[in-house]
Motif scaffolding. Sequence first.
Motif, mmCIF file in Angstrom:
data_model
loop_
_atom_site.group_PDB
_atom_site.id
_atom_site.type_symbol
_atom_site.label_atom_id
_atom_site.label_comp_id
_atom_site.label_asym_id
_atom_site.label_seq_id
_atom_site.Cartn_x
_atom_site.Cartn_y
_atom_site.Cartn_z
ATOM 1 N N ARG A 49 -32.501 -16.734 18.005
ATOM 2 C CA ARG A 49 -31.145 -17.168 17.619
ATOM 3 C C ARG A 49 -30.126 -16.760 18.683
ATOM 4 O O ARG A 49 -29.216 -17.543 19.014
ATOM 5 C CB ARG A 49 -30.784 -16.551 16.271
ATOM 6 N N ALA A 50 -30.268 -15.565 19.240
ATOM 7 C CA ALA A 50 -29.356 -15.112 20.286
ATOM 8 C C ALA A 50 -29.480 -16.001 21.526
ATOM 9 O O ALA A 50 -28.469 -16.365 22.144
ATOM 10 C CB ALA A 50 -29.635 -13.655 20.646
ATOM 11 N N ARG A 51 -30.721 -16.353 21.904
ATOM 12 C CA ARG A 51 -30.903 -17.255 23.049
ATOM 13 C C ARG A 51 -30.249 -18.605 22.793
ATOM 14 O O ARG A 51 -29.597 -19.167 23.664
ATOM 15 C CB ARG A 51 -32.393 -17.438 23.341
ATOM 16 N N LEU A 52 -30.402 -19.115 21.575
ATOM 17 C CA LEU A 52 -29.814 -20.400 21.223
ATOM 18 C C LEU A 52 -28.296 -20.338 21.300
ATOM 19 O O LEU A 52 -27.654 -21.234 21.867
ATOM 20 C CB LEU A 52 -30.259 -20.809 19.819
ATOM 21 N N LEU A 53 -27.718 -19.279 20.740
ATOM 22 C CA LEU A 53 -26.256 -19.146 20.775
ATOM 23 C C LEU A 53 -25.733 -18.977 22.199
ATOM 24 O O LEU A 53 -24.691 -19.532 22.553
ATOM 25 C CB LEU A 53 -25.821 -17.966 19.904
ATOM 26 N N ARG A 54 -26.478 -18.213 23.028
ATOM 27 C CA ARG A 54 -26.070 -18.076 24.427
ATOM 28 C C ARG A 54 -26.089 -19.419 25.138
ATOM 29 O O ARG A 54 -25.185 -19.735 25.910
ATOM 30 C CB ARG A 54 -26.984 -17.090 25.137
ATOM 31 N N ALA A 55 -27.124 -20.191 24.878
ATOM 32 C CA ALA A 55 -27.229 -21.506 25.510
ATOM 33 C C ALA A 55 -26.105 -22.417 25.037
ATOM 34 O O ALA A 55 -25.501 -23.137 25.852
ATOM 35 C CB ALA A 55 -28.582 -22.133 25.190
ATOM 36 N N GLN A 56 -25.779 -22.380 23.753
ATOM 37 C CA GLN A 56 -24.683 -23.198 23.244
ATOM 38 C C GLN A 56 -23.348 -22.765 23.838
ATOM 39 O O GLN A 56 -22.520 -23.607 24.197
ATOM 40 C CB GLN A 56 -24.623 -23.112 21.722
ATOM 41 N N ALA A 57 -23.138 -21.444 23.956
ATOM 42 C CA ALA A 57 -21.885 -20.958 24.537
ATOM 43 C C ALA A 57 -21.784 -21.362 26.004
ATOM 44 O O ALA A 57 -20.720 -21.762 26.483
ATOM 45 C CB ALA A 57 -21.810 -19.440 24.398
ATOM 46 N N TYR A 58 -22.885 -21.283 26.722
ATOM 47 C CA TYR A 58 -22.879 -21.679 28.133
ATOM 48 C C TYR A 58 -22.579 -23.167 28.261
ATOM 49 O O TYR A 58 -21.780 -23.578 29.086
ATOM 50 C CB TYR A 58 -24.227 -21.347 28.775
ATOM 51 N N ASP A 59 -23.225 -23.967 27.398
ATOM 52 C CA ASP A 59 -23.000 -25.407 27.452
ATOM 53 C C ASP A 59 -21.563 -25.763 27.123
ATOM 54 O O ASP A 59 -20.958 -26.604 27.785
ATOM 55 C CB ASP A 59 -23.946 -26.138 26.487
ATOM 56 N N SER A 60 -20.992 -25.120 26.103
ATOM 57 C CA SER A 60 -19.608 -25.432 25.749
ATOM 58 C C SER A 60 -18.647 -24.929 26.814
ATOM 59 O O SER A 60 -17.639 -25.564 27.093
ATOM 60 C CB SER A 60 -19.256 -24.842 24.390
ATOM 61 N N GLY A 61 -18.963 -23.819 27.446
ATOM 62 C CA GLY A 61 -18.106 -23.307 28.527
ATOM 63 C C GLY A 61 -18.141 -24.206 29.744
ATOM 64 O O GLY A 61 -17.120 -24.485 30.372
ATOM 65 N N SER A 62 -19.308 -24.693 30.100
ATOM 66 C CA SER A 62 -19.392 -25.575 31.263
ATOM 67 C C SER A 62 -18.791 -26.929 30.944
ATOM 68 O O SER A 62 -18.271 -27.607 31.830
ATOM 69 C CB SER A 62 -20.849 -25.713 31.715
ATOM 70 N N ALA A 63 -18.815 -27.342 29.687
ATOM 71 C CA ALA A 63 -18.201 -28.612 29.313
ATOM 72 C C ALA A 63 -16.692 -28.517 29.463
ATOM 73 O O ALA A 63 -16.038 -29.478 29.865
ATOM 74 C CB ALA A 63 -18.576 -28.980 27.879
ATOM 75 N N LEU A 64 -16.117 -27.365 29.165
ATOM 76 C CA LEU A 64 -14.672 -27.193 29.346
ATOM 77 C C LEU A 64 -14.295 -27.270 30.815
ATOM 78 O O LEU A 64 -13.257 -27.811 31.173
ATOM 79 C CB LEU A 64 -14.215 -25.849 28.768
ATOM 80 N N GLY A 65 -15.119 -26.723 31.665
ATOM 81 C CA GLY A 65 -14.827 -26.768 33.102
ATOM 82 C C GLY A 65 -14.897 -28.181 33.654
ATOM 83 O O GLY A 65 -14.191 -28.530 34.594
#
Length: 113
Positions: A69-85
């Motif tokens: 679950r932590a890996r999944l959340l990290r991946a989602q946070a990374y994806d949403s952060g890069s989408a903002l950029g």
Amino acid sequence: MTGNGTGDVAALREEIRRTRVELGETMELLAARADPKALVRHSAEQAKARMREQAALTVARVRGRAAERARLLRAQAYDSGSALGRSPLPWTAVAAGAVATVVVLLVVRGRRR
């Protein structure tokens, strides 16, 4: 023992001694099987061992799920952060704010003169 009754006395005594030892061991085993306290103690030890094993399996399973679950959340946070950029919306908002600030400053300066 010999079959015809003419055996050696020492051999007979040794056989009697071995028989007594075997009988003593058998009696000890039977007594241990019939001892209620020992039976309860043995059952309790087996139950404790099963519970420890089950607890260890449960802890391992929960830790594995938490890590996944932590890996999944990290991946989602990374994806949403890069989408903002990559999104042009925040930069356009910043540029519009800067333009509005410059216009307000020019208007305020123009009124003072």
